[in-house]
Design a protein around this motif. Structure first.
Motif, PDB file in Angstrom:
ATOM      1  N   CYS A  90       0.809  -1.220   0.000  1.00 52.21           N
ATOM      2  CA  CYS A  90       0.000   0.000   0.000  1.00 52.21           C
ATOM      3  C   CYS A  90       0.843   1.271   0.000  1.00 52.21           C
ATOM      4  O   CYS A  90       1.865   1.347   0.682  1.00 52.21           O
ATOM      5  CB  CYS A  90      -0.911   0.000   1.237  1.00 52.21           C
ATOM      6  SG  CYS A  90      -2.245   1.208   1.078  1.00 52.21           S
ATOM      7  N   ASN A 130      -0.353   3.986   1.178  1.00 50.22           N
ATOM      8  CA  ASN A 130      -0.775   4.739   2.365  1.00 50.22           C
ATOM      9  C   ASN A 130      -0.257   4.079   3.641  1.00 50.22           C
ATOM     10  O   ASN A 130       0.219   2.934   3.617  1.00 50.22           O
ATOM     11  CB  ASN A 130      -2.312   4.813   2.429  1.00 50.22           C
ATOM     12  CG  ASN A 130      -2.874   5.622   1.275  1.00 50.22           C
ATOM     13  OD1 ASN A 130      -2.210   6.531   0.772  1.00 50.22           O
ATOM     14  ND2 ASN A 130      -4.078   5.296   0.849  1.00 50.22           N
ATOM     15  N   LYS A 131      -0.398   4.798   4.736  1.00 51.44           N
ATOM     16  CA  LYS A 131       0.029   4.258   6.036  1.00 51.44           C
ATOM     17  C   LYS A 131      -0.986   4.672   7.099  1.00 51.44           C
ATOM     18  O   LYS A 131      -0.690   5.491   7.969  1.00 51.44           O
ATOM     19  CB  LYS A 131       1.400   4.830   6.410  1.00 51.44           C
ATOM     20  CG  LYS A 131       2.564   3.933   6.115  1.00 51.44           C
ATOM     21  CD  LYS A 131       3.808   4.444   6.783  1.00 51.44           C
ATOM     22  CE  LYS A 131       4.985   3.577   6.394  1.00 51.44           C
ATOM     23  NZ  LYS A 131       6.244   4.104   6.883  1.00 51.44           N
ATOM     24  N   CYS A 132      -2.181   4.129   6.999  1.00 47.56           N
ATOM     25  CA  CYS A 132      -3.213   4.504   7.966  1.00 47.56           C
ATOM     26  C   CYS A 132      -2.822   3.943   9.338  1.00 47.56           C
ATOM     27  O   CYS A 132      -2.411   2.777   9.445  1.00 47.56           O
ATOM     28  CB  CYS A 132      -4.558   3.951   7.530  1.00 47.56           C
ATOM     29  SG  CYS A 132      -5.008   4.487   5.876  1.00 47.56           S
ATOM     30  N   PHE A 178      -4.536   3.025  11.872  1.00 45.83           N
ATOM     31  CA  PHE A 178      -5.361   1.940  12.444  1.00 45.83           C
ATOM     32  C   PHE A 178      -5.207   0.638  11.662  1.00 45.83           C
ATOM     33  O   PHE A 178      -5.804  -0.374  11.994  1.00 45.83           O
ATOM     34  CB  PHE A 178      -6.852   2.334  12.432  1.00 45.83           C
ATOM     35  CG  PHE A 178      -7.340   2.701  11.057  1.00 45.83           C
ATOM     36  CD1 PHE A 178      -7.662   1.727  10.143  1.00 45.83           C
ATOM     37  CD2 PHE A 178      -7.428   4.031  10.681  1.00 45.83           C
ATOM     38  CE1 PHE A 178      -8.072   2.063   8.858  1.00 45.83           C
ATOM     39  CE2 PHE A 178      -7.835   4.381   9.405  1.00 45.83           C
ATOM     40  CZ  PHE A 178      -8.156   3.390   8.488  1.00 45.83           C
ATOM     41  N   CYS A 179      -4.391   0.634  10.616  1.00 50.53           N
ATOM     42  CA  CYS A 179      -4.341  -0.504   9.697  1.00 50.53           C
ATOM     43  C   CYS A 179      -3.427  -1.610  10.224  1.00 50.53           C
ATOM     44  O   CYS A 179      -2.286  -1.354  10.613  1.00 50.53           O
ATOM     45  CB  CYS A 179      -3.845  -0.020   8.336  1.00 50.53           C
ATOM     46  SG  CYS A 179      -3.761  -1.354   7.135  1.00 50.53           S
ATOM     47  N   TYR A 183      -3.323  -4.416   8.256  1.00 47.21           N
ATOM     48  CA  TYR A 183      -3.441  -5.267   7.072  1.00 47.21           C
ATOM     49  C   TYR A 183      -2.340  -5.000   6.048  1.00 47.21           C
ATOM     50  O   TYR A 183      -1.848  -5.922   5.406  1.00 47.21           O
ATOM     51  CB  TYR A 183      -4.828  -4.979   6.475  1.00 47.21           C
ATOM     52  CG  TYR A 183      -5.091  -5.504   5.103  1.00 47.21           C
ATOM     53  CD1 TYR A 183      -5.542  -6.809   4.919  1.00 47.21           C
ATOM     54  CD2 TYR A 183      -4.921  -4.693   3.983  1.00 47.21           C
ATOM     55  CE1 TYR A 183      -5.804  -7.288   3.652  1.00 47.21           C
ATOM     56  CE2 TYR A 183      -5.194  -5.173   2.722  1.00 47.21           C
ATOM     57  CZ  TYR A 183      -5.633  -6.464   2.551  1.00 47.21           C
ATOM     58  OH  TYR A 183      -5.885  -6.940   1.303  1.00 47.21           O
ATOM     59  N   SER A 184      -1.940  -3.744   5.886  1.00 47.69           N
ATOM     60  CA  SER A 184      -0.998  -3.426   4.810  1.00 47.69           C
ATOM     61  C   SER A 184       0.386  -3.994   5.111  1.00 47.69           C
ATOM     62  O   SER A 184       0.688  -4.357   6.258  1.00 47.69           O
ATOM     63  CB  SER A 184      -0.904  -1.920   4.615  1.00 47.69           C
ATOM     64  OG  SER A 184      -0.027  -1.379   5.580  1.00 47.69           O
ATOM     65  N   ALA A 239      -5.260  -3.307  -0.785  1.00 47.62           N
ATOM     66  CA  ALA A 239      -4.483  -2.100  -0.541  1.00 47.62           C
ATOM     67  C   ALA A 239      -4.305  -1.326  -1.852  1.00 47.62           C
ATOM     68  O   ALA A 239      -4.712  -1.770  -2.918  1.00 47.62           O
ATOM     69  CB  ALA A 239      -3.140  -2.496   0.055  1.00 47.62           C
ATOM     70  N   VAL A 240      -3.681  -0.155  -1.729  1.00 39.99           N
ATOM     71  CA  VAL A 240      -3.489   0.720  -2.888  1.00 39.99           C
ATOM     72  C   VAL A 240      -2.070   0.496  -3.419  1.00 39.99           C
ATOM     73  O   VAL A 240      -1.112   1.118  -2.968  1.00 39.99           O
ATOM     74  CB  VAL A 240      -3.709   2.199  -2.483  1.00 39.99           C
ATOM     75  CG1 VAL A 240      -3.597   3.094  -3.693  1.00 39.99           C
ATOM     76  CG2 VAL A 240      -5.068   2.367  -1.820  1.00 39.99           C
ATOM     77  N   VAL A 247     -11.119   4.349  -2.017  1.00 39.10           N
ATOM     78  CA  VAL A 247      -9.703   4.712  -1.857  1.00 39.10           C
ATOM     79  C   VAL A 247      -8.878   4.120  -3.001  1.00 39.10           C
ATOM     80  O   VAL A 247      -8.033   4.804  -3.600  1.00 39.10           O
ATOM     81  CB  VAL A 247      -9.193   4.228  -0.481  1.00 39.10           C
ATOM     82  CG1 VAL A 247      -7.717   4.520  -0.310  1.00 39.10           C
ATOM     83  CG2 VAL A 247     -10.011   4.877   0.628  1.00 39.10           C
ATOM     84  N   LYS A 261      -4.719   9.276   3.268  1.00 38.41           N
ATOM     85  CA  LYS A 261      -5.815   8.609   2.557  1.00 38.41           C
ATOM     86  C   LYS A 261      -6.676   9.588   1.774  1.00 38.41           C
ATOM     87  O   LYS A 261      -6.714  10.791   2.070  1.00 38.41           O
ATOM     88  CB  LYS A 261      -6.675   7.912   3.608  1.00 38.41           C
ATOM     89  CG  LYS A 261      -7.585   6.872   3.073  1.00 38.41           C
ATOM     90  CD  LYS A 261      -8.120   6.039   4.206  1.00 38.41           C
ATOM     91  CE  LYS A 261      -8.197   4.589   3.770  1.00 38.41           C
ATOM     92  NZ  LYS A 261      -8.293   3.675   4.883  1.00 38.41           N
TER      93      LYS A 261
END
Ligand code: SF4
Length: 374
Positions: free
Chosen positions: A79, A81-83, A85-86, A88-89, A123-124, A155, A203
């Motif tokens: 991904c 992004n780096k959220c 709360f994630c 998963y990535s 993911a992106v 997203v 995001k």
């Protein structure tokens, strides 16, 4: 005039005049305001909310509780992004993957013919573009023509469409021509910009999420909507989020269902934030059902909350338990959800719904009932 049983229960549940007035509006199927929504969160007991949410559910769906035979494909967790709360990535997960098109098609072929819906989200990925994702849709369509394809969160769509130089409308039209039939609700998180900046600043902004969904609806592509609740947001920010969704739904009618998603604190940068209680989960479902008066369906995504809470949620406004999943998602298992290998057989789903006193109905992607052998 004789008082209805629910009204009697409401009177017995609270002496708060303001709450009673709001309850009267809800029982009369009138819209409540943002201020009234906040009041419900701040002052109403769970019992009071449960009675009202159950009334709203009953008006829309009777005793029916829906489920679908579905599976997920998560093409990658790599991904841009780096959220915070994630879990998963590839930034936070102990595993990373990028499925090839052949591997994805193999997963499609492995599903039996009774499975009706494919949910694709991931993911992106920095190297993949709209042509890649369009071709993927075409190949899935060639492999299994009758499968409904619900694909790509706003997203993912935002990234691939911006990268292509197309407008949102053009990008969605292109993907629709490739086989896109509906859009999942992920990526909404919380629309409030101050919170969004703190938990997922890289995001897609809230206005773009909303624009993508509204444009999709105008093009005849329905979608779902979500909220990520139970982290650092407050009640007003939750209600304002619901209010934005309600306004889009007034204009388009294109949302199929609303899905509250609980923040889980396993393996992410927000692991110091406590998860909210079951009471808070049920309040979120109930207030969502009451406030979103133009949404037909409220869904409990059972891989996120677990089977027991999903069953309880049926008494707090929920009428849809999503699907059989077939152990095909890792998004919540990586965040520490109870079900590490989410799969529910149809008989288990039916039993769970019956235990809650509801009538189980298998549905298609548009909430049409599916009859045995269809
Ligand atoms: S939540 Fe989605 S967009 Fe954000 S880091 Fe995780 S996979 Fe990427």
């Amino acid at each position: 005039m004789t008082e209805k049983p629910a009204e009697t229960m409401i009177r017995a549940t609270t002496h708060n005049v303001e709450l009673r007035n709001v309850a009267r509006k809800i029982m009369d199927n009138q819209r409540i305001s943002v201020e009234e929504g906040v009041l419900l969160f701040e002052q109403a007991s769970l019992g009071f909310l449960g009675i009202l949410a159950d009334h709203c559910r009953q008006v829309r769906n009777g005793d029916t509780a829906f489920y679908i035979r579905n599976f997920h494909i998560e093409p990658t967790n790599i991904c841009v992004n780096k959220c915070r709360f994630c879990s998963y990535s590839h930034h936070f997960s102990p595993v990373s993957w990028e499925l090839t098109v052949d591997e994805i098609l193999e997963k499609v072929r492995a599903q039996d013919e009774t499975v009706r819906e494919l949910h694709i989200t991931g993911a992106v990925h920095p190297a993949r573009d709209i042509v890649y994702y369009g071709n993927l849709l075409k190949k899935i369509r060639e492999t299994r023509s009758g499968l409904h394809i619900k694909a790509y969160s706003a997203v993912e769509l935002d990234y691939m469409i911006r990268k292509s130089g197309m407008s949102i409308r053009e990008g969605l039209q292109y993907l629709k021509a490739c086989g896109l039939e509906s859009i999942p609700g992920g990526g909404a998180e919380i629309f409030d910009e101050t919170i969004r900046q703190q938990i997922c600043s890289m995001k897609t902004p809230a206005h773009a999420w909303l624009e993508i969904h509204e444009t999709a609806h105008q093009l005849g592509i329905p979608s779902n909507a979500t909220i990520l609740y139970g982290h650092i947001e407050n009640y007003r920010q939750r209600i304002e989020h619901l209010s934005e969704l309600r306004a889009v739904q007034d204009r388009t009618g294109g949302f199929n269902a609303f899905i509250p998603l609980k923040f889980r604190n396993g393996n992410n940068l927000m692991d110091a934030v406590q998860e909210v209680s079951v009471t808070e989960d049920m309040k979120m479902y109930a207030v969502s059902r009451i406030f979103l008066d133009n949404f037909s369906h409220l869904k409990a995504y059972w891989p996120a909350v677990g089977r027991q809470l999903a069953r309880i949620s049926l008494s707090f406004g929920v009428d849809d338990l999503d699907g059989t999943i077939n152990d095909s998602t890792r998004i919540y298992s990586l965040a520490g959800a109870e079900d590490q290998n989410p799969v529910m057989t149809v008989s288990e789903m039916i039993e769970l719904i019956r235990e809650a006193g509801r009538f189980p109905v298998e549905r298609d992607s548009f909430y049409g009932p599916v009859y045995p052998g269809e």
